[in-house]
Structures are given as C-alpha cells and as structure tokens.
Design an enzyme around this catalytic site. Sequence first.
Site, PDB file in Angstrom:
ATOM      1  N   SER A 194     -11.123  -6.647  -3.803  1.00 31.14           N
ATOM      2  CA  SER A 194     -12.478  -6.596  -4.378  1.00 31.14           C
ATOM      3  C   SER A 194     -13.058  -5.191  -4.201  1.00 31.14           C
ATOM      4  O   SER A 194     -13.838  -4.727  -5.031  1.00 31.14           O
ATOM      5  CB  SER A 194     -13.380  -7.673  -3.766  1.00 31.14           C
ATOM      6  OG  SER A 194     -13.221  -7.755  -2.377  1.00 31.14           O
TER       7      SER A 194
ATOM      8  N   LEU B  81       9.995 -21.073  -4.746  1.00 30.96           N
ATOM      9  CA  LEU B  81       9.114 -20.144  -4.022  1.00 30.96           C
ATOM     10  C   LEU B  81       7.735 -20.182  -4.674  1.00 30.96           C
ATOM     11  O   LEU B  81       7.621 -20.132  -5.901  1.00 30.96           O
ATOM     12  CB  LEU B  81       9.687 -18.717  -4.124  1.00 30.96           C
ATOM     13  CG  LEU B  81       8.830 -17.576  -3.579  1.00 30.96           C
ATOM     14  CD1 LEU B  81       8.768 -17.630  -2.051  1.00 30.96           C
ATOM     15  CD2 LEU B  81       9.387 -16.210  -4.008  1.00 30.96           C
TER      16      LEU B  81
ATOM     17  N   ASP C  86       0.830  -1.211   0.000  1.00 29.24           N
ATOM     18  CA  ASP C  86       0.000   0.000   0.000  1.00 29.24           C
ATOM     19  C   ASP C  86       0.865   1.261   0.000  1.00 29.24           C
ATOM     20  O   ASP C  86       1.981   1.267   0.527  1.00 29.24           O
ATOM     21  CB  ASP C  86      -0.907  -0.019   1.245  1.00 29.24           C
ATOM     22  CG  ASP C  86      -2.040   0.998   1.129  1.00 29.24           C
ATOM     23  OD1 ASP C  86      -2.368   1.419   0.002  1.00 29.24           O
ATOM     24  OD2 ASP C  86      -2.592   1.371   2.185  1.00 29.24           O
TER      25      ASP C  86
ATOM     26  N   HIS D  30       1.848   3.556  -9.063  1.00 27.42           N
ATOM     27  CA  HIS D  30       1.629   2.127  -9.336  1.00 27.42           C
ATOM     28  C   HIS D  30       2.788   1.577 -10.170  1.00 27.42           C
ATOM     29  O   HIS D  30       3.269   0.473  -9.935  1.00 27.42           O
ATOM     30  CB  HIS D  30       0.295   1.920 -10.060  1.00 27.42           C
ATOM     31  CG  HIS D  30      -0.899   2.313  -9.227  1.00 27.42           C
ATOM     32  ND1 HIS D  30      -1.047   1.919  -7.915  1.00 27.42           N
ATOM     33  CD2 HIS D  30      -2.001   3.065  -9.515  1.00 27.42           C
ATOM     34  CE1 HIS D  30      -2.185   2.413  -7.425  1.00 27.42           C
ATOM     35  NE2 HIS D  30      -2.780   3.112  -8.375  1.00 27.42           N
TER      36      HIS D  30
END
Length: 252
Positions: A69, A134, A23, A40
Amino acid sequence: MVASARTSMAVARVPYHLAVIMDGNGRWAERRGLPRRAGHRHGIEPVRAVVESCAELGVRYLTLFAFSSENWNRPEDEIHGLMSLFLEALDREVAELDEQNVRLRFMGESQRLDPGLRRSMRAAETRTGGNTRLDLSVAVAYGGRGDLVNAARRLARQAAAGTLDPDEIDAERFAAELEMARIPDVDLLIRTGSDRRISNFLLWSLAYSELYFSNVLWPDFNSGELNRAIEYYGSRQRRFGRTAQQIEASLC
Ligand code: IPE
Ligand code: IPE
Ligand code: MG
C-alpha cells in the site's frame, strides 16, 4: 487451526506456508546502469522459479508481496510500469500455473487498480480456483495495517448491527475477517534485498514465523538461495512459548 495442529512439530523441514518479500529489483537495475523497470522485469523469472520449486518441494501455501500500500507513494511512471508488467505477466503465466495445478488468488485493496488488471486477476482466480497442488497468494496494493483495520471495521459493523456479541471476538474470529482467513500462519518469511524489516506485510500471520533475510537481490534469487532459506528453517526449533525441554520431551 492448522497452525496449532502443527505446533507439536518441534523441528519442521519444509515450510507449510512460505511468504516472500521480493525486494531489490531497483538496486539490481541501478547497479547495471539500467532503469528500475528493467529490474522489475527481471524479477518475473525468479517468481516462476520459486513457484515451481515450492510445488516440487511440497510447500502448500506460497504468499508473495508484489506491491505494498505504501508503494503507491512511488513515482507515477514506476507505478504505471509495474502495473503494466503485472498484467502482462499474469496474462502470460496463468495457463502455465493452471497446468501446474496452482491455485492463484490476489489480496490487497484492489479498488485502486486499473479495471483491466482487476478483470485479469478475477479471471485467473476463477480459472485456477479448483487447483490443489499449491495455493499462491499474490499481495498487490496490500498493507498489513489496512488489513487489520478492515477486519476491525467489519467486526464493529456486525456488533453494531447486533449480529455479533463483542465477547465472542477471539483470535480465531478476528483472523476469519483478514485477507488470510482460512490460510494457516506463515511458517517462514524470506525477504531478499538485504533490508531487515517487515514493511507492513502480513502483520497477523507473521506473529510466529521464522525470518530469513537474504542479501541476494530479487532478480538474482534462485533455487540455491531458496534451499538455503529452507535449510535454515529446518534447523530452527519452533517453541511457541514453551521451553526447549518441553519440546524435546514431546518428541519422545
Ligand atoms: C521490490 O523491489 C519491488 C517492489 C517494491 C514493487 P524495489 O523496487 O523495492 O527495489 P529496491 O529496494 O529499490 O532495490
Ligand atoms: C516491500 O518493499 C514491498 C514489496 C516488496 C512489494 P519496499 O522496497 O517497498 O520496502 P521499503 O519501503 O523499503 O521498506
Ligand atoms: Mg525495495
């Protein structure tokens, strides 16, 4: 099952399963007078760095929250920009991830995603499906409540069809219907960007996770901050309901 096998480890060092709420991209851009999409875009490099560090440190499962969502409620142009960026980053990075022996999988309600992005996601999952170093899960259009509701619906259907006895539903059976089925509980959750909340991420798998909230905005996240989070994790005594004395005795 894996989680309970590890319950005896009172002090863990490197988390077996690390989850990250990435975030702060928007604020990172706004502070520089840039459009949110620049934040972003600058959030891609730390993803690459964290995947690499986790593989090196021996983290076995890494789960990243890329789009919730609830993020469908954002302005259309931001959603569109994010989806284009996901597609671009995925197509560009998949070969490198494969090279690094990383298995990639996506979780979330993919029906709402663009068919082109869905195709790339499925292709990446197939391409990396045999990799073992991983396990990287990326949550796109994911919500923890939706995941629980879907699991409940699937179980109810089986019960209604007579293929499942409701008395057989226990925590293990329930977890097997979740997106995280067969993936152990989260040991450490990192959230960047200074907010201290879960924002509808993995509600089930976070039940006993250690939580690390970082003030660093996601585009600035780096291996130094990752190491601080892992050090914090290593300093915690995980008791799973027991007393500190019981944990210490079990170590002798
Ligand atoms: C996280 O950064 C990325 C997504 C939720 C897709 P934000 O876009 O939420 O950044 P802030 O919280 O507004 O700074
Ligand atoms: C959480 O971030 C979701 C992701 C990082 C993908 P948000 O920025 O959407 O969270 P809220 O809405 O502020 O809680
Ligand atoms: Mg945010």
